[in-house]
Design a protein around this motif. Structure first.
Motif, PDB file in Angstrom:
ATOM      1  N   LEU A 128       0.840  -1.207   0.000  1.00 11.94           N
ATOM      2  CA  LEU A 128       0.000   0.000   0.000  1.00 11.94           C
ATOM      3  C   LEU A 128       0.871   1.252   0.000  1.00 11.94           C
ATOM      4  O   LEU A 128       0.581   2.226  -0.695  1.00 11.94           O
TER       5      LEU A 128
ATOM      6  N   VAL B  13      -3.564  -4.991  -6.018  1.00 16.06           N
ATOM      7  CA  VAL B  13      -3.355  -4.478  -4.658  1.00 16.06           C
ATOM      8  C   VAL B  13      -4.566  -4.809  -3.781  1.00 16.06           C
ATOM      9  O   VAL B  13      -4.430  -5.354  -2.679  1.00 16.06           O
ATOM     10  N   PHE B  14      -5.750  -4.523  -4.296  1.00 15.69           N
ATOM     11  CA  PHE B  14      -6.972  -4.770  -3.523  1.00 15.69           C
ATOM     12  C   PHE B  14      -7.128  -6.264  -3.245  1.00 15.69           C
ATOM     13  O   PHE B  14      -7.457  -6.666  -2.126  1.00 15.69           O
TER      14      PHE B  14
ATOM     15  N   VAL C  63      -4.870  -7.323  -0.476  1.00 14.99           N
ATOM     16  CA  VAL C  63      -5.397  -6.869   0.827  1.00 14.99           C
ATOM     17  C   VAL C  63      -6.501  -7.820   1.297  1.00 14.99           C
ATOM     18  O   VAL C  63      -6.512  -8.255   2.459  1.00 14.99           O
TER      19      VAL C  63
ATOM     20  N   ARG D  50       1.682   6.834  -6.551  1.00 12.78           N
ATOM     21  CA  ARG D  50       0.516   7.579  -7.041  1.00 12.78           C
ATOM     22  C   ARG D  50       0.649   9.073  -6.717  1.00 12.78           C
ATOM     23  O   ARG D  50       0.241   9.928  -7.500  1.00 12.78           O
TER      24      ARG D  50
ATOM     25  N   PHE E  66       2.414   1.682  -3.523  1.00 17.61           N
ATOM     26  CA  PHE E  66       1.396   2.092  -4.499  1.00 17.61           C
ATOM     27  C   PHE E  66       1.043   3.566  -4.319  1.00 17.61           C
ATOM     28  O   PHE E  66       1.063   4.348  -5.277  1.00 17.61           O
ATOM     29  N   TRP E  67       0.731   3.960  -3.085  1.00 16.27           N
ATOM     30  CA  TRP E  67       0.236   5.326  -2.880  1.00 16.27           C
ATOM     31  C   TRP E  67       1.356   6.348  -2.953  1.00 16.27           C
ATOM     32  O   TRP E  67       1.128   7.473  -3.402  1.00 16.27           O
TER      33      TRP E  67
ATOM     34  N   GLY F 235      -3.854  -1.652  -9.423  1.00 18.46           N
ATOM     35  CA  GLY F 235      -4.668  -1.381  -8.234  1.00 18.46           C
ATOM     36  C   GLY F 235      -5.577  -2.533  -7.866  1.00 18.46           C
ATOM     37  O   GLY F 235      -5.837  -2.784  -6.685  1.00 18.46           O
ATOM     38  N   VAL F 236      -6.052  -3.267  -8.886  1.00 19.59           N
ATOM     39  CA  VAL F 236      -6.930  -4.408  -8.616  1.00 19.59           C
ATOM     40  C   VAL F 236      -6.148  -5.513  -7.908  1.00 19.59           C
ATOM     41  O   VAL F 236      -6.648  -6.145  -6.969  1.00 19.59           O
TER      42      VAL F 236
ATOM     43  N   VAL G 226      -8.503   3.418  -8.566  1.00 15.12           N
ATOM     44  CA  VAL G 226      -7.550   4.289  -9.259  1.00 15.12           C
ATOM     45  C   VAL G 226      -6.849   3.527 -10.392  1.00 15.12           C
ATOM     46  O   VAL G 226      -6.604   4.063 -11.464  1.00 15.12           O
ATOM     47  N   GLY G 227      -6.538   2.250 -10.121  1.00 16.05           N
ATOM     48  CA  GLY G 227      -5.983   1.386 -11.165  1.00 16.05           C
ATOM     49  C   GLY G 227      -4.487   1.443 -11.350  1.00 16.05           C
ATOM     50  O   GLY G 227      -3.809   0.442 -11.242  1.00 16.05           O
TER      51      GLY G 227
ATOM     52  N   PRO H  51      -5.202  -4.549 -13.931  1.00 19.05           N
ATOM     53  CA  PRO H  51      -4.631  -3.287 -13.432  1.00 19.05           C
ATOM     54  C   PRO H  51      -3.960  -3.463 -12.070  1.00 19.05           C
ATOM     55  O   PRO H  51      -4.408  -4.256 -11.239  1.00 19.05           O
TER      56      PRO H  51
ATOM     57  N   LEU I 266      -7.668   1.736   1.658  1.00 14.88           N
ATOM     58  CA  LEU I 266      -6.559   2.062   0.745  1.00 14.88           C
ATOM     59  C   LEU I 266      -6.525   1.090  -0.426  1.00 14.88           C
ATOM     60  O   LEU I 266      -6.266   1.473  -1.563  1.00 14.88           O
ATOM     61  N   GLY I 267      -6.800  -0.199  -0.140  1.00 14.19           N
ATOM     62  CA  GLY I 267      -6.810  -1.202  -1.206  1.00 14.19           C
ATOM     63  C   GLY I 267      -7.951  -0.969  -2.177  1.00 14.19           C
ATOM     64  O   GLY I 267      -7.787  -1.048  -3.392  1.00 14.19           O
ATOM     65  N   GLY I 268      -9.138  -0.668  -1.633  1.00  8.33           N
ATOM     66  CA  GLY I 268     -10.298  -0.416  -2.477  1.00  8.33           C
ATOM     67  C   GLY I 268     -10.085   0.792  -3.368  1.00  8.33           C
ATOM     68  O   GLY I 268     -10.392   0.764  -4.568  1.00  8.33           O
ATOM     69  N   LEU I 269      -9.505   1.854  -2.779  1.00  8.58           N
ATOM     70  CA  LEU I 269      -9.214   3.048  -3.571  1.00  8.58           C
ATOM     71  C   LEU I 269      -8.195   2.728  -4.657  1.00  8.58           C
ATOM     72  O   LEU I 269      -8.285   3.229  -5.779  1.00  8.58           O
ATOM     73  N   ALA I 270      -7.207   1.878  -4.316  1.00  6.14           N
ATOM     74  CA  ALA I 270      -6.194   1.484  -5.307  1.00  6.14           C
ATOM     75  C   ALA I 270      -6.866   0.812  -6.494  1.00  6.14           C
ATOM     76  O   ALA I 270      -6.538   1.089  -7.650  1.00  6.14           O
ATOM     77  N   ALA I 271      -7.836  -0.080  -6.194  1.00  4.05           N
ATOM     78  CA  ALA I 271      -8.538  -0.775  -7.276  1.00  4.05           C
ATOM     79  C   ALA I 271      -9.295   0.223  -8.138  1.00  4.05           C
ATOM     80  O   ALA I 271      -9.356   0.087  -9.362  1.00  4.05           O
TER      81      ALA I 271
END
Lengths: 198, 213
Positions: free
Chosen positions: A72, A177-178, A181, A79, A75-76, A174-175, B28-29, A172, B21-26
């Motif tokens: 996380l 990453v989710f 998690v 970003r 990633f952030w 972010g997917v 944002v992509g 993607p 944070l993970g959900g937002l990452a998904a």
């Protein structure tokens, strides 16, 4: 924009540290890492071996928490333009040597109930089994170095370049990453359920 | 002392933070802002750091430069008819599927150079870094690698490492000729850096030691 990214890429580059300062920072991070492992109880081989008997899944929980936190964070930070992921080193895949090394590592881990990081913590906190494991690890490094000429056909075999889950799955970033998690949170709940059964 | 409820509370908080944070990452992509860094790309184009010369590419191919991917963006039929040694086919419409790794250096080429330059912009927009294109396309390859013309003028001849150019040309099955035999005279007007040091800085990360836990 570009110069900002170039400046803020990996920390050591961005602050234009000299080699000595970089080593100092590395020592600081190492001490913090060891501190955290010890606080989690991972300097104790009895605690680690609980992982293999499914009585104490602290190793799993600590390591997966670290993975999720780092993921996380990376990633952030990327970003927000603070970290340039392109410049973060991704270890390459070498199928055969990594399978062989993983097997050897697993045998050593199960026998000593310590991995490289935790063996240093165990040694630093005065545990003799930790000292023995560190000695064994250094001997292993030295022997591998001495035999690298003989081992190099295996060492350099089956290179596959760098793999990342988003690239391999075509999903993607972010997917992924989710999903990791969710896997972690589900895993933590499952781990506590296993622990509670005992 | 019973710290049970406090621990449960902080765990819930951490779990919720990770989920959010993970959900937002998904949502944002991508880990980097999607907008193209237009000023940065323009700067690279002005500095001519976006392309390589045919001689440099030929040298890279011959030296089996590590991680080199030569990519033909013309149609599959054109690729089948003729393509550069070691090249792979990735027609322009399929360029997004190329997905080079960060350890690879991609050199794009087309017939004249325009399509390769456009593919360069597209790949850069997708966030890939080590991408270059052959500025003059296959026409440049034919002129400078396959049929180089060596000047007879000794002053001009002294400006270039002609023996290396001839050597390279012969390696790729070319037919170097002397200017006297060539009705168009010399085509060489500039100096060449064989390693591509100026036009293509080596940005590949060095292979570092492998790390454990």
């Amino acid at each position: 924009m570009k110069s900002v990214i170039a400046m803020t890429a990996p920390l050591v580059d961005s602050l234009a540290f000299g080699e000595a300062t970089s080593l100092g920072v590395a020592v600081g991070i190492g001490v913090a890492f060891g501190w955290t492992l010890e606080r989690a109880g991972l300097g104790n081989a009895r605690k680690l071996v609980g992982q293999f008997y499914l009585t104490d899944l602290t190793v799993f929980k600590v390591m997966f928490s670290a993975v999720v936190t780092a993921m996380l964070g990376a990633f952030w930070l990327a970003r927000l333009g603070v970290l340039d992921l392109e410049r973060v080193y991704i270890p390459e895949t070498w199928l055969l040597p990594q399978l062989a090394g993983g097997l050897l590592f697993g045998i050593g881990f199960a026998l000593a109930a310590l991995c490289p990081g935790t063996s240093c913590v165990a040694a630093a906190t005065g545990r003799l089994d930790g000292l023995a494991t560190v000695a064994g690890m250094l001997a292993g490094v030295w022997i591998t170095g001495a035999l690298i000429g003989v081992l190099s056909p295996l060492y350099d075999a089956t290179g596959r370049g760098t793999f990342t889950l988003p690239n391999a799955l075509g999903v993607p970033y972010g997917v992924v990453v989710f999903a990791v998690v969710l896997m972690a949170l589900g895993g933590f709940r499952f781990a506590e359920w296993i622990e509670a059964r005992r | 002392m019973d710290r049970g409820p406090a621990i449960t509370r902080s765990r819930r908080l951490l779990a919720a933070t990770a989920l959010i944070l993970g959900g937002l990452a998904a949502a944002v992509g991508r880990p980097a802002p999607a907008a193209i860094d237009v000023a940065g790309l323009a700067q690279e184009i002005t500095a001519e750091a976006d392309h390589v010369d045919a001689i440099v590419l030929a040298n890279w191919i011959r030296n089996r430069r590590q991680g080199l991917r030569v990519v033909d963006v013309r149609t599959r039929a054109e690729f089948d008819e003729f393509h550069l040694p070691t090249a792979e086919s990735a027609p322009l419409e399929a360029i997004a599927a190329l997905r080079p790794s960060s350890a690879e250096t991609v050199v794009l080429y087309s017939a004249g150079g325009a399509h390769a330059a456009q593919a360069w912009v597209l790949l850069r927009a997708l966030g890939h870094r080590n991408v270059f294109f052959l500025a003059g396309g296959l026409e440049e390859w034919t002129a400078e690698v396959l049929t180089p013309v060596i000047p007879d003028d000794p002053d001009l001849a002294a400006t270039m490492p002609w023996s290396r150019i001839v050597d390279l040309s012969l390696y790729f099955g070319g037919t170097p000729t002397r200017a006297a035999e060539d009705p168009h005279g010399t085509r060489w007007h500039r100096s060449i850096d064989f390693e591509g040091g100026r036009t293509a800085p080596d940005q590949r990360p060095a292979r570092r030691w492998r790390r454990g836990c």
